[in-house]
Write a protein that holds these residues in place. Sequence first.
Motif, PDB file in Angstrom:
ATOM      1  N   PHE A  96      -4.844 -12.886  -3.658  1.00 20.92           N
ATOM      2  CA  PHE A  96      -5.087 -12.266  -2.360  1.00 20.92           C
ATOM      3  C   PHE A  96      -3.796 -12.199  -1.567  1.00 20.92           C
ATOM      4  CE2 PHE A  96      -9.195 -14.222  -3.398  1.00 20.92           C
ATOM      5  CZ  PHE A  96     -10.017 -13.119  -3.290  1.00 20.92           C
ATOM      6  N   GLU A  97      -3.689 -11.147  -0.774  1.00 22.03           N
ATOM      7  CA  GLU A  97      -2.569 -11.008   0.144  1.00 22.03           C
ATOM      8  C   GLU A  97      -3.162 -10.593   1.492  1.00 22.03           C
ATOM      9  OE1 GLU A  97       1.140  -9.099  -1.304  1.00 22.03           O
ATOM     10  OE2 GLU A  97       0.767  -7.726   0.386  1.00 22.03           O
ATOM     11  N   SER A  98      -2.943 -11.423   2.505  1.00 21.51           N
ATOM     12  CA  SER A  98      -3.541 -11.200   3.823  1.00 21.51           C
ATOM     13  C   SER A  98      -2.626 -10.391   4.727  1.00 21.51           C
ATOM     14  CB  SER A  98      -3.834 -12.543   4.489  1.00 21.51           C
ATOM     15  OG  SER A  98      -4.764 -13.269   3.730  1.00 21.51           O
ATOM     16  N   HIS A  99      -3.255  -9.551   5.541  1.00 25.09           N
ATOM     17  CA  HIS A  99      -2.535  -8.725   6.506  1.00 25.09           C
ATOM     18  C   HIS A  99      -3.278  -8.767   7.841  1.00 25.09           C
ATOM     19  CE1 HIS A  99       0.175  -6.915   3.553  1.00 25.09           C
ATOM     20  NE2 HIS A  99      -0.838  -7.102   2.727  1.00 25.09           N
ATOM     21  N   PRO A 100      -2.580  -9.134   8.930  1.00 23.87           N
ATOM     22  CA  PRO A 100      -3.230  -9.135  10.246  1.00 23.87           C
ATOM     23  C   PRO A 100      -3.264  -7.708  10.802  1.00 23.87           C
ATOM     24  CG  PRO A 100      -0.982  -9.917  10.458  1.00 23.87           C
ATOM     25  CD  PRO A 100      -1.220  -9.651   8.999  1.00 23.87           C
ATOM     26  N   ALA A 101      -4.038  -6.866  10.140  1.00 26.35           N
ATOM     27  CA  ALA A 101      -4.061  -5.439  10.469  1.00 26.35           C
ATOM     28  C   ALA A 101      -5.457  -4.876  10.244  1.00 26.35           C
ATOM     29  CB  ALA A 101      -3.050  -4.709   9.586  1.00 26.35           C
ATOM     30  N   GLY A 102      -5.681  -3.681  10.761  1.00 22.15           N
ATOM     31  CA  GLY A 102      -6.950  -2.993  10.562  1.00 22.15           C
ATOM     32  C   GLY A 102      -7.045  -2.394   9.168  1.00 22.15           C
ATOM     33  N   LYS A 103      -8.218  -1.895   8.842  1.00 21.33           N
ATOM     34  CA  LYS A 103      -8.467  -1.361   7.495  1.00 21.33           C
ATOM     35  C   LYS A 103      -7.602  -0.138   7.197  1.00 21.33           C
ATOM     36  CE  LYS A 103     -10.897  -2.190   3.802  1.00 21.33           C
ATOM     37  NZ  LYS A 103     -10.897  -3.504   3.166  1.00 21.33           N
ATOM     38  N   GLN A 104      -7.316   0.686   8.199  1.00 22.00           N
ATOM     39  CA  GLN A 104      -6.466   1.856   7.972  1.00 22.00           C
ATOM     40  C   GLN A 104      -5.081   1.431   7.472  1.00 22.00           C
ATOM     41  OE1 GLN A 104      -7.588   4.883   8.037  1.00 22.00           O
ATOM     42  NE2 GLN A 104      -9.549   4.472   8.979  1.00 22.00           N
ATOM     43  N   SER A 105      -4.525   0.366   8.046  1.00 22.04           N
ATOM     44  CA  SER A 105      -3.216  -0.127   7.606  1.00 22.04           C
ATOM     45  C   SER A 105      -3.293  -0.690   6.193  1.00 22.04           C
ATOM     46  CB  SER A 105      -2.700  -1.196   8.570  1.00 22.04           C
ATOM     47  OG  SER A 105      -2.474  -0.635   9.839  1.00 22.04           O
ATOM     48  N   VAL A 106      -4.382  -1.371   5.882  1.00 24.28           N
ATOM     49  CA  VAL A 106      -4.570  -1.890   4.519  1.00 24.28           C
ATOM     50  C   VAL A 106      -4.671  -0.723   3.538  1.00 24.28           C
ATOM     51  CG1 VAL A 106      -6.129  -3.187   3.000  1.00 24.28           C
ATOM     52  CG2 VAL A 106      -5.573  -4.076   5.273  1.00 24.28           C
ATOM     53  N   PHE A 107      -5.399   0.336   3.910  1.00 18.05           N
ATOM     54  CA  PHE A 107      -5.478   1.521   3.042  1.00 18.05           C
ATOM     55  C   PHE A 107      -4.094   2.153   2.839  1.00 18.05           C
ATOM     56  CE2 PHE A 107     -10.187   2.541   4.135  1.00 18.05           C
ATOM     57  CZ  PHE A 107     -10.624   1.721   3.116  1.00 18.05           C
ATOM     58  N   ALA A 108      -3.246   2.135   3.858  1.00 16.74           N
ATOM     59  CA  ALA A 108      -1.890   2.686   3.707  1.00 16.74           C
ATOM     60  C   ALA A 108      -1.119   1.898   2.653  1.00 16.74           C
ATOM     61  CB  ALA A 108      -1.158   2.664   5.052  1.00 16.74           C
ATOM     62  N   LEU A 109      -1.280   0.570   2.650  1.00 15.97           N
ATOM     63  CA  LEU A 109      -0.621  -0.256   1.631  1.00 15.97           C
ATOM     64  C   LEU A 109      -1.196   0.012   0.244  1.00 15.97           C
ATOM     65  CD1 LEU A 109      -0.353  -3.579   3.644  1.00 15.97           C
ATOM     66  CD2 LEU A 109       1.549  -2.093   2.943  1.00 15.97           C
ATOM     67  N   VAL A 110      -2.513   0.187   0.171  1.00 19.50           N
ATOM     68  CA  VAL A 110      -3.153   0.520  -1.106  1.00 19.50           C
ATOM     69  C   VAL A 110      -2.600   1.851  -1.619  1.00 19.50           C
ATOM     70  CG1 VAL A 110      -5.342   1.218  -2.186  1.00 19.50           C
ATOM     71  CG2 VAL A 110      -5.254  -0.815  -0.719  1.00 19.50           C
ATOM     72  N   SER A 111      -2.527   2.832  -0.750  1.00 16.54           N
ATOM     73  CA  SER A 111      -2.019   4.156  -1.116  1.00 16.54           C
ATOM     74  C   SER A 111      -0.611   4.073  -1.697  1.00 16.54           C
ATOM     75  CB  SER A 111      -2.017   5.063   0.118  1.00 16.54           C
ATOM     76  OG  SER A 111      -1.414   6.292  -0.162  1.00 16.54           O
TER      77      SER A 111
END
Length: 195
Positions: free
Chosen positions: A119-134
């Motif tokens: 797991f890698e945690s990010h103090p961010a919203g889901k849109q920011s997590v999707f940007a990292l996934v992309s």
Amino acid sequence: MLPPIGKRFQKMLSDWRKKYPDIRIVFHELGDESLRAALFRRHVDVIFFAPDQEPDAVESLPFYSENLLLALSSTHSLRDRESLTRHELRNETFLLQDWGHDYSIKSRYIDILGKDVTFESHPAGKQSVFALVSAGYGVTLAVQSQAERGFPGVIFRPFRGDTPQLPIRLGWDANREDPIAGRFVAFIRDFVREH
């Protein structure tokens, strides 16, 4: 709290606005533990949360449930699979939202995926997590309504076999009397019965 983008959530918000146009709704997007703390500190009147363990003082009722899907980069090596197994994901890094020390989201991921996941945690919203996934930094879980909206460079795949669900409940402080919160709880109770 998940962003309220599902059709059921949007219908509820629209119906509430039509019935009570003078009562505003303000969202606080936090992890479940932080939402509960805000409820008991009286910073919020009600919460929508995914149950894992409910403290005795939180009264709640079911609101709805959504399928969970895998979100991965459109260039990911598993992109051509129609569905994925947990075993196929064992070497993946799962990106998750984490605000401070609220581990409720990570706990939910462990329940679904098992403990042998990175797991890698990010103090961010889901849109920011999707940007990292992309960009290929890892994969994440998404609810069906997020997948229906899409995100550039991200594809969504179901799990093979049992589809994990994310149940959402409405919660309120049983020891607090608030007429507007009570009206909202009654509204949700009626909404659930009718829809």
